[in-house]
Design a protein around this motif. Structure first.
Motif, PDB file in Angstrom:
ATOM      1  N   ARG A 140       0.658  -1.595  -0.111  1.00  0.00           N
ATOM      2  CA  ARG A 140       0.022  -0.105  -0.360  1.00  0.00           C
ATOM      3  C   ARG A 140       0.681   1.718   0.122  1.00  0.00           C
ATOM      4  N   GLN A 141       0.208   2.020  -0.855  1.00  0.00           N
ATOM      5  CA  GLN A 141       1.559   3.570  -0.729  1.00  0.00           C
ATOM      6  C   GLN A 141       0.497   4.779  -0.542  1.00  0.00           C
ATOM      7  N   GLU A 142       1.202   5.324   0.571  1.00  0.00           N
ATOM      8  CA  GLU A 142       0.515   6.197   1.878  1.00  0.00           C
ATOM      9  C   GLU A 142       1.209   7.560   1.763  1.00  0.00           C
ATOM     10  N   LYS A 159       4.047   0.474   1.886  1.00  0.00           N
ATOM     11  CA  LYS A 159       3.678  -0.754   2.677  1.00  0.00           C
ATOM     12  C   LYS A 159       3.226  -1.575   2.434  1.00  0.00           C
ATOM     13  N   PHE A 160       3.860  -2.822   3.602  1.00  0.00           N
ATOM     14  CA  PHE A 160       3.457  -3.891   3.796  1.00  0.00           C
ATOM     15  C   PHE A 160       2.336  -4.121   4.251  1.00  0.00           C
ATOM     16  N   CYS A 161       1.009  -4.272   3.359  1.00  0.00           N
ATOM     17  CA  CYS A 161      -0.037  -4.190   4.289  1.00  0.00           C
ATOM     18  C   CYS A 161      -0.890  -5.511   4.004  1.00  0.00           C
ATOM     19  N   GLY A 162      -0.258  -6.651   3.781  1.00  0.00           N
ATOM     20  CA  GLY A 162       0.258  -8.758   3.666  1.00  0.00           C
ATOM     21  C   GLY A 162      -1.302  -9.134   4.697  1.00  0.00           C
ATOM     22  N   PHE A 163      -0.594  -8.714   5.629  1.00  0.00           N
ATOM     23  CA  PHE A 163      -1.578  -9.330   6.843  1.00  0.00           C
ATOM     24  C   PHE A 163      -2.842  -9.445   6.504  1.00  0.00           C
ATOM     25  N   ASP A 164      -3.237  -7.972   6.340  1.00  0.00           N
ATOM     26  CA  ASP A 164      -4.533  -7.361   6.604  1.00  0.00           C
ATOM     27  C   ASP A 164      -5.010  -7.600   4.602  1.00  0.00           C
TER      28      ASP A 164
END
Length: 595
Positions: free
Chosen positions: A570-572, A585-590
């Motif tokens: 995800r890009q923030e 950011k890494f959002c693989g768990f979500d």
């Protein structure tokens, strides 16, 4: 007599002037270098300077007057130019107003010998122009126009400067006041083809002389040419073959052989002879390699000898510095005079500086040897990680050694403190004050060492934590790689099963965000990297890490891949105003829950 005649002529000149004009009378006497006196013997002008032979406000005799035949000397730039009346046979030149600015002139052409003269009287002739300007130098030609101007060409360039002196003068022919007999001269530089041609010829001649001088100088410093190579013949071939077998004459013979081959002397008849000579030249390869190895061995032995001698010198310096330090202790220091103490402290500083220089030199030699021994080839990513771990391990070991050395120094300080306490009990009361001061100093040094020891221990703990973190990251990366391999194998099996289905199913599979094994590996590495950085990282930071593993990876490829995997990355936007920054950011768990 002659003197009497001269006096009479002067008196007659003076008596010939009208007495009603005191200024003319004073001018005449001033030009003759005499103090102007009236008929009654009184001075007409009180500010006359006999040493200068002139009066204030009255000009002296003009050097360009007829009969004198000289040109005024050049006027210094810091001295104002004073121009006088010039009398010629047929005309008179009156100077311009000294308060007016000097007349304007054009830029001087190269090699200028010709001047433009304007403002001539209408009745002026070439004879009058020659009469005026021949005082500046030899006139070669005069080209007069009908419109009151002319061009004058002189023999030399410096004569043009003398002619420019006359610019601004008013000319009057005879004693006439007619407008056609008067004019104001304007002298300026003129551009002539003859002047330019002569100047170019002169410059070419100077260039030829300079080239000739340089050629002579180059020939003087040029090394002698090598002797000519003899032409090929059977006799010369046998001579060169014998020289090729001799080590001392090999260089001369190989040059001859090279020249013959380049000349094209090799043919069917001489091919065997040339092959035998080339074979003889090849036999020297092993000799040269052995000589190189021998020289390298000598160099290594010289290096070892130098290093051994340097270490011996460094050991002696250490002993000398130890002597100075022991002499600086309280037992011996009190018995020296002030001058002796000063000399000992100066010598100690000098010896420490020289010792440090030698120590740095020895460490530099060791570093160079370590760099030569190190492998300069590019390592694989796994090997790079191992080297990083080994570097951390070596740093930890170095910190351990430093910690041990500091502990030993601390024990030594404690022993010294105990010895000082024992000596303090035995010593007299007079020495109590000095011992107390030394105790305070040692306690301060002890406290400093303890602080330094604590800092080293903290750093040691930090290094150990970093090492453990790196190991954990390595384990996570290995597990991720295994998972990715399993996913790849399952994806391959799914693709094999889907080949039997219809085309829409193939389109669905073809639209998968991860399209190759390389992209799977990139996803795993990027996921691990962003998992270590929970607050996110910029695309440049991620690519700089990936390029250490593979230099062919580009930023656009990584950004496209991460954009396709919206449930994994995800890009923030973070920051405000000019510090606004895009972070991934890494959002693989979500994303796992969402999918």
């Amino acid at each position: 007599s002659a003197g009497g005649g001269r006096t009479l002529s002067l008196d007659s000149i003076l008596m010939g002037l009208p007495m009603s004009d005191p200024t003319a009378w004073a001018t005449a006497m001033n030009n003759l270098g005499m103090a102007p006196m009236g008929m009654t013997g009184q001075p007409l002008l009180p500010d006359f300077d006999p040493a200068l032979g002139m009066m204030t406000g009255i000009p002296p005799i003009n050097p360009m007057m007829p009969g004198l035949g000289i040109v005024p000397p050049p006027i210094p730039p810091d001295m104002p130019a004073v121009k006088e009346i010039i009398h010629c046979k047929s005309c008179t030149l009156f100077p311009p107003n000294p308060h007016l600015p000097p007349p304007a002139t054009r830029e001087r052409p190269p090699g200028c010998k010709t001047v433009f003269v304007g403002g001539l009287p209408e009745n002026g002739t070439e004879q009058i122009i020659m009469e005026v300007f021949e005082q500046c130098g030899e006139v070669i030609a005069i080209r007069k126009s009908k419109k009151n101007f002319c061009h004058i060409r002189f023999a030399e360039e410096f004569m043009v400067d003398k002619a420019l002196y006359l610019s601004g003068y008013r000319i009057r022919l005879g004693s006439s006041t007619d407008k056609k007999d008067t004019g104001r001269l304007h002298v300026d530089f003129a551009q002539a083809r003859d002047d330019l041609y002569e100047w170019e010829c002169k410059q070419r001649m100077l260039a030829r002389e300079e080239r000739h001088r340089r050629r002579l100088q180059e020939e003087r410093f040029r090394p002698p040419s090598p002797p000519p190579v003899v032409h090929y013949s059977d006799h010369e071939c046998s001579v060169v073959a014998e020289k090729l077998k001799d080590d001392t004459k090999f260089l001369e013979a190989i040059q001859t052989l090279l020249t013959w081959i380049e000349r094209g002397e090799v043919n069917r008849r001489t091919a065997n002879n040339f092959y035998s000579m080339i074979q003889s030249a090849n036999s020297h390869v092993r000799r040269l390699v052995n000589e190189k190895a021998a020289h390298e061995k000598e160099m290594e032995e010289a290096k070892d000898k130098f290093k051994l001698a340097l270490s011996g010198i460094l050991l002696q310096f250490e002993q000398i510095v130890a002597v100075y330090h022991s002499a600086s202790k309280q037992k011996a220091w009190d018995h020296f005079t002030k001058a002796q103490r000063k000399n000992i402290s100066v010598w100690c500083k000098q010896a420490e500086e020289i010792r440090n220089i030698h120590n740095d030199e020895l460490m530099g030699i060791r570093r160079e040897e370590e760099m030569e021994m190190s492998d300069e080839e590019i390592e694989d990513p796994s090997e790079m990680k191992e080297t990083e771990e080994s570097a951390l391990v070596s740093q930890v070991e170095a910190l351990k050694e430093e910690n041990d050395s500091l502990r030993w120094q601390l024990d030594a300080y404690r022993n010294e403190v105990e010895l000082l306490k024992q000596e303090q009990g035995k010593a007299s009361r007079d020495e109590d004050t000095t011992k107390e001061q030394q105790m305070k100093l040692l306690q301060q040094a002890l406290q400093g060492m303890q602080k330094h020891l604590l800092k080293v221990q903290d750093e040691y703990k930090k290094r150990e934590a970093e090492l453990e973190k790196v190991k954990e990251d390595k384990l996570k990366m290995e597990t991720l790689l295994e998972n990715l391999k399993e996913q790849e194998s399952s994806a391959g099996r799914a693709c094999a099963c889907s080949q039997e289905k219809e085309c829409p199913a193939e389109k669905v599979l073809s639209s998968s965000p991860v399209r190759s094994e390389r992209e799977v590996l990139l996803v795993g590495i990027i996921s691990t990297f962003l998992h270590v950085h929970p607050f996110g990282a910029s695309i440049e930071y991620i690519c700089s890490y990936l390029q250490r593993l593979d230099s062919k990876i580009c930023t656009a490829e990584v950004e496209v891949l991460m954009t396709r995997l919206q449930n994994t990355f995800r890009q923030e936007l973070s920051g405000v105003g000019a510090s606004l920054e895009k972070r991934w950011k890494f959002c693989g768990f979500d994303g796992l829950k969402m999918t």
